[in-house]
Design a protein around this motif. Sequence first.
Motif, PDB file in Angstrom:
ATOM      1  N   ILE A 179       0.842  -1.195   0.000  1.00 60.20           N
ATOM      2  CA  ILE A 179       0.000   0.000   0.000  1.00 60.20           C
ATOM      3  C   ILE A 179       0.878   1.246   0.000  1.00 60.20           C
ATOM      4  CG2 ILE A 179      -1.963  -1.109   1.127  1.00 60.20           C
ATOM      5  CD1 ILE A 179      -1.065   0.096   3.750  1.00 60.20           C
ATOM      6  N   ASP A 180       0.291   2.356  -0.399  1.00 63.22           N
ATOM      7  CA  ASP A 180       1.007   3.631  -0.469  1.00 63.22           C
ATOM      8  C   ASP A 180       1.358   4.103   0.942  1.00 63.22           C
ATOM      9  OD1 ASP A 180       2.016   6.070  -1.352  1.00 63.22           O
ATOM     10  OD2 ASP A 180       0.047   7.026  -1.282  1.00 63.22           O
ATOM     11  N   ASN A 181       2.582   4.582   1.116  1.00 60.01           N
ATOM     12  CA  ASN A 181       3.036   5.036   2.420  1.00 60.01           C
ATOM     13  C   ASN A 181       3.290   6.546   2.448  1.00 60.01           C
ATOM     14  OD1 ASN A 181       3.829   4.447   5.162  1.00 60.01           O
ATOM     15  ND2 ASN A 181       5.962   4.761   4.560  1.00 60.01           N
ATOM     16  N   SER A 182       2.795   7.262   1.450  1.00 59.21           N
ATOM     17  CA  SER A 182       3.063   8.698   1.396  1.00 59.21           C
ATOM     18  C   SER A 182       2.294   9.459   2.467  1.00 59.21           C
ATOM     19  CB  SER A 182       2.714   9.253   0.010  1.00 59.21           C
ATOM     20  OG  SER A 182       1.346   9.032  -0.281  1.00 59.21           O
ATOM     21  N   VAL A 183       1.147   8.925   2.880  1.00 63.16           N
ATOM     22  CA  VAL A 183       0.350   9.540   3.936  1.00 63.16           C
ATOM     23  C   VAL A 183      -0.006   8.457   4.939  1.00 63.16           C
ATOM     24  CG1 VAL A 183      -1.743  10.821   4.525  1.00 63.16           C
ATOM     25  CG2 VAL A 183      -0.617  11.233   2.329  1.00 63.16           C
ATOM     26  N   GLY A 184       0.287   8.705   6.218  1.00 65.04           N
ATOM     27  CA  GLY A 184       0.013   7.683   7.222  1.00 65.04           C
ATOM     28  C   GLY A 184      -0.078   8.276   8.615  1.00 65.04           C
ATOM     29  N   LEU A 185       0.382   7.509   9.599  1.00 68.37           N
ATOM     30  CA  LEU A 185       0.265   7.914  10.997  1.00 68.37           C
ATOM     31  C   LEU A 185       0.966   9.234  11.275  1.00 68.37           C
ATOM     32  CD1 LEU A 185      -0.627   7.278  13.894  1.00 68.37           C
ATOM     33  CD2 LEU A 185       1.495   5.953  14.166  1.00 68.37           C
ATOM     34  N   GLY A 230      -1.915  16.505  12.075  1.00 65.15           N
ATOM     35  CA  GLY A 230      -3.114  17.169  11.587  1.00 65.15           C
ATOM     36  C   GLY A 230      -3.155  17.381  10.097  1.00 65.15           C
ATOM     37  N   ARG A 231      -2.336  16.660   9.352  1.00 66.04           N
ATOM     38  CA  ARG A 231      -2.297  16.837   7.890  1.00 66.04           C
ATOM     39  C   ARG A 231      -3.064  15.755   7.146  1.00 66.04           C
ATOM     40  NH1 ARG A 231       2.303  15.779   6.088  1.00 66.04           N
ATOM     41  NH2 ARG A 231       3.329  15.025   7.965  1.00 66.04           N
ATOM     42  N   ALA A 232      -3.815  14.924   7.889  1.00 63.09           N
ATOM     43  CA  ALA A 232      -4.622  13.875   7.271  1.00 63.09           C
ATOM     44  C   ALA A 232      -5.762  13.526   8.211  1.00 63.09           C
ATOM     45  CB  ALA A 232      -3.769  12.636   6.990  1.00 63.09           C
ATOM     46  N   GLY A 233      -6.831  12.960   7.638  1.00 59.57           N
ATOM     47  CA  GLY A 233      -7.977  12.528   8.434  1.00 59.57           C
ATOM     48  C   GLY A 233      -7.873  11.061   8.791  1.00 59.57           C
ATOM     49  N   ARG A 234      -8.755  10.608   9.679  1.00 60.03           N
ATOM     50  CA  ARG A 234      -8.695   9.230  10.166  1.00 60.03           C
ATOM     51  C   ARG A 234      -9.102   8.206   9.094  1.00 60.03           C
ATOM     52  NH1 ARG A 234     -11.346  12.136  14.344  1.00 60.03           N
ATOM     53  NH2 ARG A 234      -9.963  12.563  16.107  1.00 60.03           N
ATOM     54  N   GLU A 235      -9.639   8.694   7.974  1.00 61.53           N
ATOM     55  CA  GLU A 235     -10.063   7.789   6.910  1.00 61.53           C
ATOM     56  C   GLU A 235      -8.892   7.258   6.090  1.00 61.53           C
ATOM     57  OE1 GLU A 235      -9.531  11.787   5.212  1.00 61.53           O
ATOM     58  OE2 GLU A 235     -10.596  11.022   6.984  1.00 61.53           O
ATOM     59  N   ILE A 236      -7.664   7.610   6.433  1.00 59.34           N
ATOM     60  CA  ILE A 236      -6.512   7.181   5.634  1.00 59.34           C
ATOM     61  C   ILE A 236      -6.160   5.713   5.846  1.00 59.34           C
ATOM     62  CG2 ILE A 236      -5.499   9.473   5.493  1.00 59.34           C
ATOM     63  CD1 ILE A 236      -3.569   8.663   7.706  1.00 59.34           C
ATOM     64  N   LEU A 269      -3.178   1.072   8.715  1.00 56.35           N
ATOM     65  CA  LEU A 269      -2.748   2.462   8.752  1.00 56.35           C
ATOM     66  C   LEU A 269      -1.229   2.467   8.692  1.00 56.35           C
ATOM     67  CD1 LEU A 269      -3.210   5.509   9.149  1.00 56.35           C
ATOM     68  CD2 LEU A 269      -3.215   5.097  11.622  1.00 56.35           C
ATOM     69  N   PRO A 270      -0.654   2.849   7.545  1.00 60.48           N
ATOM     70  CA  PRO A 270       0.810   2.828   7.426  1.00 60.48           C
ATOM     71  C   PRO A 270       1.447   3.924   8.278  1.00 60.48           C
ATOM     72  CG  PRO A 270      -0.149   3.863   5.495  1.00 60.48           C
ATOM     73  CD  PRO A 270      -1.304   3.362   6.319  1.00 60.48           C
ATOM     74  N   ALA A 271       2.753   3.839   8.439  1.00 65.55           N
ATOM     75  CA  ALA A 271       3.464   4.817   9.263  1.00 65.55           C
ATOM     76  C   ALA A 271       3.524   6.183   8.590  1.00 65.55           C
ATOM     77  CB  ALA A 271       4.876   4.323   9.562  1.00 65.55           C
ATOM     78  N   GLY A 272       3.574   6.197   7.259  1.00 64.74           N
ATOM     79  CA  GLY A 272       3.692   7.459   6.539  1.00 64.74           C
ATOM     80  C   GLY A 272       5.140   7.908   6.436  1.00 64.74           C
ATOM     81  N   ILE A 273       5.311   9.126   5.986  1.00 69.18           N
ATOM     82  CA  ILE A 273       6.646   9.686   5.835  1.00 69.18           C
ATOM     83  C   ILE A 273       7.346   9.715   7.191  1.00 69.18           C
ATOM     84  CG2 ILE A 273       7.981  11.699   5.129  1.00 69.18           C
ATOM     85  CD1 ILE A 273       6.569  10.230   2.842  1.00 69.18           C
TER      86      ILE A 273
END
Length: 318
Positions: free
Chosen positions: A196-202, A208-214, A227-231
């Motif tokens: 899955i894409d990891n560009s946006v995550g935890l 505050g740069r993403a919503g819980r729907e990620i 829910l990936p870790a993100g950057i």
Amino acid sequence: MQRLPVDSSLRLFKRLAVRNEEPNMNNIADRPVKRPYVPPDRGRAIGAILVEQGRLGAQDVDEIQRFANAHGVRFGEAAVQMKRITEHDIESALAQQYNYPVLQRGGQSGVADDVIAAYQPQSESVEPLRALRSQLILRWFNSATRKVFAVTSPERGEGRSWIAANLATMFAQLGERTLLIDADMRQPRQHRLFNIDNSVGLSALLTGRAGREIARRIHPQLRLFVLPAGIIPPNPQELLARPVFEVILDHFAAQFGLIIIDTPAVSETADAQILAANAGNAVMIARRNYTPQSKLVAAMETLTDTGVNVIGSVINAH
């Protein structure tokens, strides 16, 4: 599942063991093989699914059933012997018959080979994991009021992410709405395991740069969300220590039947301690012939000293 002896230093903890050992194959070729009788209607049920999936034709089903009856084998085994379909085709049909989704393995859209519970749930190597899931259900899940636990280990390389991924998959296969959070914002791995894409995550959620729907749903018929870790941020420990993480976790706990958190190693940073304290519960992973007992004991004491309920320790032979 093999229960390990409880030594004096760990007597307060329940201990679970995951073993992945090969069965004894001595003289197996000489043993008589009892073929189970499979009623024709059951074989035809599988055949009908394979026809719907476009893997067989109606004439194929009749020919395979005749072969199965003549040789006293299951419909699927007969079909494979006749080279009409593959083992994966049978697993896919059985999954559909029993509402038990099997995910695609590898490639651009499939899960990694390590998530064996997702693409080969009937494999013998999955049985120890299934036994671990049963122990968690009996010892903790059925009586827990808040069903959140962290999966951690004393050091890296002990199979923490592998067990977290497979356990999350197997709870989802029971129909439990399951969320797997990759909270290792130093060396995240779950996005690779589930492709899955990891560009946006935890990390984005905590700032505050993403919503819980990620959180991504892995399969339409499987109630598994990741829910990936993100950057990777420059200050992961500070982000996890913020009150917002507890608020987010409480929100998810109301939305999901089970939350599993993949953490960094306990000895590496205080991240695992913070995460386990927020979860309230933890499963400790040690690797067979790799993790020193002294480090396992120290890691468990680190968590229990902060009030974390260590459900058990798992000896991973994977």
